[in-house]
Scaffold this active site. Structure first.
Site, PDB file in Angstrom:
ATOM      1  CG  ASP A   1      -2.150   7.552   0.218  1.00  0.00           C
ATOM      2  OD1 ASP A   1      -1.227   8.249   0.011  1.00  0.00           O
ATOM      3  OD2 ASP A   1      -3.360   7.326  -0.405  1.00  0.00           O
TER       4      ASP A   1
ATOM      5  CG  ASP B   1      -1.950   1.107   1.309  1.00  0.00           C
ATOM      6  OD1 ASP B   1      -2.512   1.483   0.151  1.00  0.00           O
ATOM      7  OD2 ASP B   1      -1.678   1.910   2.397  1.00  0.00           O
TER       8      ASP B   1
END
Length: 365
Positions: free
Chosen positions: A31, A29
């Protein structure tokens, strides 16, 4: 890889072999894991460099559909995390693949969101349109900073006229240097509330997103790495893939303790450097669960944490006590918790226990 959200309590076995040697691809991922806003998470670039040097391949996976893969790759490269557009997998691409499979090449689709949404539709052979009057077969809604009333109104009209509402993701929030801010899920909720129809969601934790990641990276034994329980971890568990939660983003230790079985990670790390070191096992002992020098026990009124001697100064992180607390609670507590349990130092514990609980936001009762 199978859908098995109720497999045994994670974290207990540990990972004696470094994740970057045990897994061929890390599905990372972005963010809250590699950057927050425009800035890199400290140490992330060095950690990825070490993982790559050991032979691990990296896939950069995001539920944020606002930007194109090229824009994401450029941003990562500027932060000293070298990436090519083909290394980036967005929820907009997963949505476009699903829509193309349902409606075929050349189908008209109304994009709502940033440039990444329309770009993914074109890549998948679909035809983006701008108005409900263009008779789109679907509305694909993703995050975009400039999304406002006009785009939302167009989406509402199209959906009420029969278009399939497809959401790239329903993350209610996104991390930022100013704190959490409204995510795509908040705006998807507006369209759903007005139309009375719930969207088809293709981003994490939906298996369509994982299928897109595996298709694009060719992963055989991937590790999902993320900062969110409800998307990254739950998404991995839904398809039987190992997961590692990092605490550099939105999830706090209290959230982790309260996680239901479908959102409990296999591994826990302070940040993405957890890819490059072994993870200590959490083992049952007579009075609870032990990880390293730390022991956690469960009682009717909550959890107790103790430490036998000084914590290991050579440990790769300071989370052994939290690992023990998680397994002690998950192994004995209810499957679903509305709130995290109360935690206190075990009788006679040194000051280090109270200091650790305060550092994790689990203030002693």
């Amino acid at each position: 890889m199978t859908d098995d959200p109720d497999r045994p309590v994670p974290l207990a076995p540990g990972a004696p072999e470094r994740p970057d040697r045990a897994h061929d691809v890390a599905l990372l991922d972005l963010d809250g894991v590699l950057y927050v806003g425009p800035d890199a998470v400290p140490g992330a670039a060095d950690a990825l460099g070490r993982a790559r040097a050991s032979g691990m391949r990296l896939g950069f996976v995001t539920n944020n559909a606002a930007r194109t893969p090229q824009e994401v790759a450029t941003h990562l490269t500027e932060l000293d995390m070298a990436a090519e557009p083909d290394d980036v997998i967005t929820s907009a691409q997963a949505a476009a693949t699903v829509v193309a499979g349902r409606f075929g090449h050349g189908a008209a689709v109304l994009p709502v969101g940033g440039p990444g949404v329309a770009a993914a539709l074109v890549e998948a052979g679909l035809r983006p349109v701008e108005r409900a009057e263009d008779d789109p077969v679907a509305v694909v809604q993703g995050y975009g900073r400039e999304v406002g009333w006009t785009q939302l109104a167009e989406a509402v009209v199209a959906v009420r006229s029969g278009a399939q509402h497809v959401a790239t993701n329903v993350d209610a929030t996104i991390p930022s240097p100013r704190g959490v801010l409204p995510g795509n899920g908040a705006l998807v909720g507006v369209v759903a509330a007005v139309t009375g129809q719930q969207p088809l969601v293709t981003g994490k934790p939906d298996p369509a997103m994982h299928a897109e990641c595996v298709r694009r990276t060719g992963a055989q034994h991937p590790l999902v790495v993320g900062d969110r329980l409800d998307t990254d971890v739950e998404g991995g568990r839904r398809v039987g893939v190992a997961t590692m939660l990092v605490l550099s983003g939105v999830t706090a230790p209290a959230d982790l303790l309260a996680a239901p079985p479908r959102a409990r990670p296999d591994l826990l790390a302070s940040d993405v450097s957890g890819l490059t070191h072994p993870h200590p096992p959490v083992e049952p002992v007579e009075d609870g669960w032990r990880c390293g020098a730390w022991t956690a026990t469960a009682a009717d009124d909550g959890l107790q944490l103790g430490v036998g001697g000084a914590p290991d100064p050579d440990a790769p992180d300071d989370l052994d006590g939290l690992r023990a607390l998680c397994v002690a609670h998950w192994a004995s507590g209810p499957a679903e918790d509305a709130e995290p349990p109360r935690v206190a130092p075990a009788p006679g514990s040194p000051d280090a226990v109270g200091e650790a609980l305060r550092r994790w936001g689990l203030s002693p009762r």
